[in-house]
Design a protein around this motif. Structure first.
Motif, PDB file in Angstrom:
ATOM      1  N   ARG A   6       0.851  -1.197   0.000  1.00  8.66           N
ATOM      2  CA  ARG A   6       0.000   0.000   0.000  1.00  8.66           C
ATOM      3  C   ARG A   6       0.880   1.237   0.000  1.00  8.66           C
ATOM      4  NH1 ARG A   6      -3.495   0.108   4.765  1.00  8.66           N
ATOM      5  NH2 ARG A   6      -1.953  -1.214   5.729  1.00  8.66           N
ATOM      6  N   SER A   7       0.412   2.276  -0.647  1.00  7.31           N
ATOM      7  CA  SER A   7       1.183   3.497  -0.817  1.00  7.31           C
ATOM      8  C   SER A   7       0.953   4.470   0.337  1.00  7.31           C
ATOM      9  CB  SER A   7       0.776   4.166  -2.135  1.00  7.31           C
ATOM     10  OG  SER A   7       1.394   5.409  -2.275  1.00  7.31           O
ATOM     11  N   LYS A   8       1.918   5.374   0.512  1.00  9.66           N
ATOM     12  CA  LYS A   8       1.742   6.475   1.464  1.00  9.66           C
ATOM     13  C   LYS A   8       0.808   7.534   0.905  1.00  9.66           C
ATOM     14  CE  LYS A   8       6.251   6.104   3.632  1.00  9.66           C
ATOM     15  NZ  LYS A   8       7.527   6.764   3.879  1.00  9.66           N
ATOM     16  N   LYS A  10      -2.279   8.155   0.038  1.00  6.04           N
ATOM     17  CA  LYS A  10      -3.577   7.524   0.249  1.00  6.04           C
ATOM     18  C   LYS A  10      -4.719   8.484  -0.025  1.00  6.04           C
ATOM     19  CE  LYS A  10      -1.910   4.591   3.953  1.00  6.04           C
ATOM     20  NZ  LYS A  10      -2.142   4.154   5.316  1.00  6.04           N
ATOM     21  N   LYS A  11      -5.784   7.940  -0.557  1.00  5.02           N
ATOM     22  CA  LYS A  11      -7.076   8.610  -0.587  1.00  5.02           C
ATOM     23  C   LYS A  11      -8.012   7.865   0.347  1.00  5.02           C
ATOM     24  CE  LYS A  11      -6.179  11.863  -3.425  1.00  5.02           C
ATOM     25  NZ  LYS A  11      -6.051  13.210  -2.965  1.00  5.02           N
ATOM     26  N   ILE A  12      -8.005   6.540   0.246  1.00  2.85           N
ATOM     27  CA  ILE A  12      -8.790   5.718   1.170  1.00  2.85           C
ATOM     28  C   ILE A  12      -7.844   4.804   1.949  1.00  2.85           C
ATOM     29  CG2 ILE A  12     -10.573   3.946   1.390  1.00  2.85           C
ATOM     30  CD1 ILE A  12     -11.921   5.123  -1.051  1.00  2.85           C
ATOM     31  N   ALA A  13      -7.229   3.851   1.272  1.00  2.79           N
ATOM     32  CA  ALA A  13      -6.350   2.908   1.970  1.00  2.79           C
ATOM     33  C   ALA A  13      -4.979   2.772   1.316  1.00  2.79           C
ATOM     34  CB  ALA A  13      -7.020   1.539   2.056  1.00  2.79           C
ATOM     35  N   GLY A  14      -4.763   3.404   0.186  1.00  9.80           N
ATOM     36  CA  GLY A  14      -3.464   3.340  -0.480  1.00  9.80           C
ATOM     37  C   GLY A  14      -3.299   2.185  -1.435  1.00  9.80           C
ATOM     38  N   VAL A  15      -4.383   1.450  -1.713  1.00  6.57           N
ATOM     39  CA  VAL A  15      -4.301   0.285  -2.588  1.00  6.57           C
ATOM     40  C   VAL A  15      -4.007   0.710  -4.024  1.00  6.57           C
ATOM     41  CG1 VAL A  15      -5.582  -1.660  -3.542  1.00  6.57           C
ATOM     42  CG2 VAL A  15      -5.790  -1.118  -1.124  1.00  6.57           C
ATOM     43  N   CYS A  16      -4.747   1.667  -4.543  1.00  9.31           N
ATOM     44  CA  CYS A  16      -4.552   2.104  -5.939  1.00  9.31           C
ATOM     45  C   CYS A  16      -3.187   2.762  -6.116  1.00  9.31           C
ATOM     46  CB  CYS A  16      -5.659   3.059  -6.357  1.00  9.31           C
ATOM     47  SG  CYS A  16      -7.267   2.257  -6.498  1.00  9.31           S
ATOM     48  N   PHE A  51     -11.319  -3.810  -0.516  1.00  7.55           N
ATOM     49  CA  PHE A  51     -11.198  -3.876   0.939  1.00  7.55           C
ATOM     50  C   PHE A  51     -10.390  -5.095   1.390  1.00  7.55           C
ATOM     51  CE2 PHE A  51     -14.901  -0.998   0.717  1.00  7.55           C
ATOM     52  CZ  PHE A  51     -14.301   0.070   1.340  1.00  7.55           C
ATOM     53  N   ILE A  52     -10.452  -6.183   0.656  1.00  6.77           N
ATOM     54  CA  ILE A  52      -9.612  -7.339   0.979  1.00  6.77           C
ATOM     55  C   ILE A  52      -8.146  -6.987   0.755  1.00  6.77           C
ATOM     56  CG2 ILE A  52      -8.978  -9.661   0.241  1.00  6.77           C
ATOM     57  CD1 ILE A  52     -11.983 -10.170  -0.198  1.00  6.77           C
ATOM     58  N   LEU A  53      -7.848  -6.304  -0.365  1.00 12.93           N
ATOM     59  CA  LEU A  53      -6.470  -5.873  -0.616  1.00 12.93           C
ATOM     60  C   LEU A  53      -5.993  -4.896   0.450  1.00 12.93           C
ATOM     61  CD1 LEU A  53      -6.402  -5.428  -4.494  1.00 12.93           C
ATOM     62  CD2 LEU A  53      -5.200  -7.140  -3.135  1.00 12.93           C
ATOM     63  N   PRO A  58       0.686  -5.291   2.810  1.00 16.08           N
ATOM     64  CA  PRO A  58       1.423  -4.598   3.882  1.00 16.08           C
ATOM     65  C   PRO A  58       1.498  -3.099   3.607  1.00 16.08           C
ATOM     66  CG  PRO A  58       2.929  -5.816   2.463  1.00 16.08           C
ATOM     67  CD  PRO A  58       1.544  -6.149   2.018  1.00 16.08           C
ATOM     68  N   ASP A  59       1.667  -2.344   4.671  1.00 17.19           N
ATOM     69  CA  ASP A  59       1.777  -0.888   4.571  1.00 17.19           C
ATOM     70  C   ASP A  59       3.131  -0.503   3.962  1.00 17.19           C
ATOM     71  OD1 ASP A  59       0.984   1.694   4.811  1.00 17.19           O
ATOM     72  OD2 ASP A  59       1.278   1.825   6.979  1.00 17.19           O
TER      73      ASP A  59
END
Length: 65
Positions: A6-8, A10-16, A51-53, A58-59
């Protein structure tokens, strides 16, 4: 070796943001966000995948040994 995290940026969780960095570090995360939104409009199951991703990936502070 590249890892999907996941990226720093973030808009929601950083997945995209993490997916865009994995594909190409110079790729703008907005392109992935818009593509994900379009896919979600046609297939609402993509929301569950997101949401599963967010839970599984990992962060960005994750360090490998």
């Amino acid at each position: 070796m590249k890892r999907l995290i996941r990226s720093k940026e973030k808009k929601i969780a950083g997945v995209c943001g993490g997916i865009s960095q994995y594909i190409n570090p110079e790729l703008d995360p907005i392109i992935i966000r818009v593509a994900w939104l379009i896919l979600t409009l046609f297939n609402p199951l993509m929301l569950l995948v997101y949401f599963i991703l967010a839970l599984v990936l990992p962060d960005s502070s994750y360090k490998t040994a």
